[in-house]
Design a protein around this motif. Structure first.
Motif, mmCIF file in Angstrom:
data_model
loop_
_atom_site.group_PDB
_atom_site.id
_atom_site.type_symbol
_atom_site.label_atom_id
_atom_site.label_comp_id
_atom_site.label_asym_id
_atom_site.label_seq_id
_atom_site.Cartn_x
_atom_site.Cartn_y
_atom_site.Cartn_z
ATOM 1 N N THR A 15 0.856 -1.175 0.000
ATOM 2 C CA THR A 15 0.000 0.000 0.000
ATOM 3 C C THR A 15 0.897 1.231 0.000
ATOM 4 N N VAL A 16 0.637 2.151 -0.926
ATOM 5 C CA VAL A 16 1.420 3.383 -0.970
ATOM 6 C C VAL A 16 1.063 4.232 0.250
ATOM 7 N N SER A 18 3.166 7.201 1.024
ATOM 8 C CA SER A 18 3.455 8.585 0.649
ATOM 9 C C SER A 18 4.307 8.648 -0.616
ATOM 10 N N CYS A 19 4.015 9.647 -1.425
ATOM 11 C CA CYS A 19 4.812 9.956 -2.615
ATOM 12 C C CYS A 19 5.596 11.245 -2.394
ATOM 13 N N TRP A 35 8.994 6.008 -3.306
ATOM 14 C CA TRP A 35 7.720 6.156 -2.607
ATOM 15 C C TRP A 35 7.833 5.352 -1.319
ATOM 16 N N VAL A 37 6.121 2.800 1.021
ATOM 17 C CA VAL A 37 5.060 1.795 0.896
ATOM 18 C C VAL A 37 5.029 0.934 2.150
ATOM 19 N N LYS A 66 6.942 -0.317 6.832
ATOM 20 C CA LYS A 66 7.073 0.662 5.752
ATOM 21 C C LYS A 66 8.503 0.660 5.244
ATOM 22 N N SER A 71 9.820 4.420 -7.219
ATOM 23 C CA SER A 71 8.453 4.671 -7.716
ATOM 24 C C SER A 71 8.189 4.001 -9.053
ATOM 25 N N VAL A 74 6.645 0.501 -8.664
ATOM 26 C CA VAL A 74 5.372 0.361 -7.952
ATOM 27 C C VAL A 74 4.271 0.485 -9.000
ATOM 28 N N ASP A 76 -0.049 -0.291 -10.095
ATOM 29 C CA ASP A 76 -1.416 -0.493 -9.572
ATOM 30 C C ASP A 76 -1.835 -1.905 -9.821
#
Length: 76
Positions: A15-16, A18-19, A35, A37, A66, A71, A74, A76
């Motif tokens: 689960t992301v 923060s970007c 990112w 995750v 985490k 990025s 990663v 979807d």
């Protein structure tokens, strides 16, 4: 998440968190190319982390924590 060695291989479900490049993990900013995750489940427990965290060197060690992951790896 995709493998750093083989972009066609899924290595973890995550689960992301923060970007934001200023987001901090263990006191260090994750920077632009990463990112933050949360590793929900490692599919390939032996996959090395890009940035080690505390006692975590592999995705198997990082389950339920985490981490910073590039990025571009990663999906979807």
């Amino acid at each position: 998440m995709k493998s750093l060695k083989n972009q066609n291989r899924d290595v973890a479900l995550a689960t992301v968190v923060s970007c934001d490049p200023k987001f901090k993990l263990d006191g260090a900013e994750i920077r632009n190319e990463f990112w933050a995750v949360h590793v929900d489940m490692a599919l390939v427990k032996t996959e090395d982390l890009v940035r080690s965290r505390k006692n975590c060197n592999t995705l198997g060690n990082a389950e339920k924590t985490k981490i910073a992951w590039p990025s571009t790896f990663v999906r979807d």
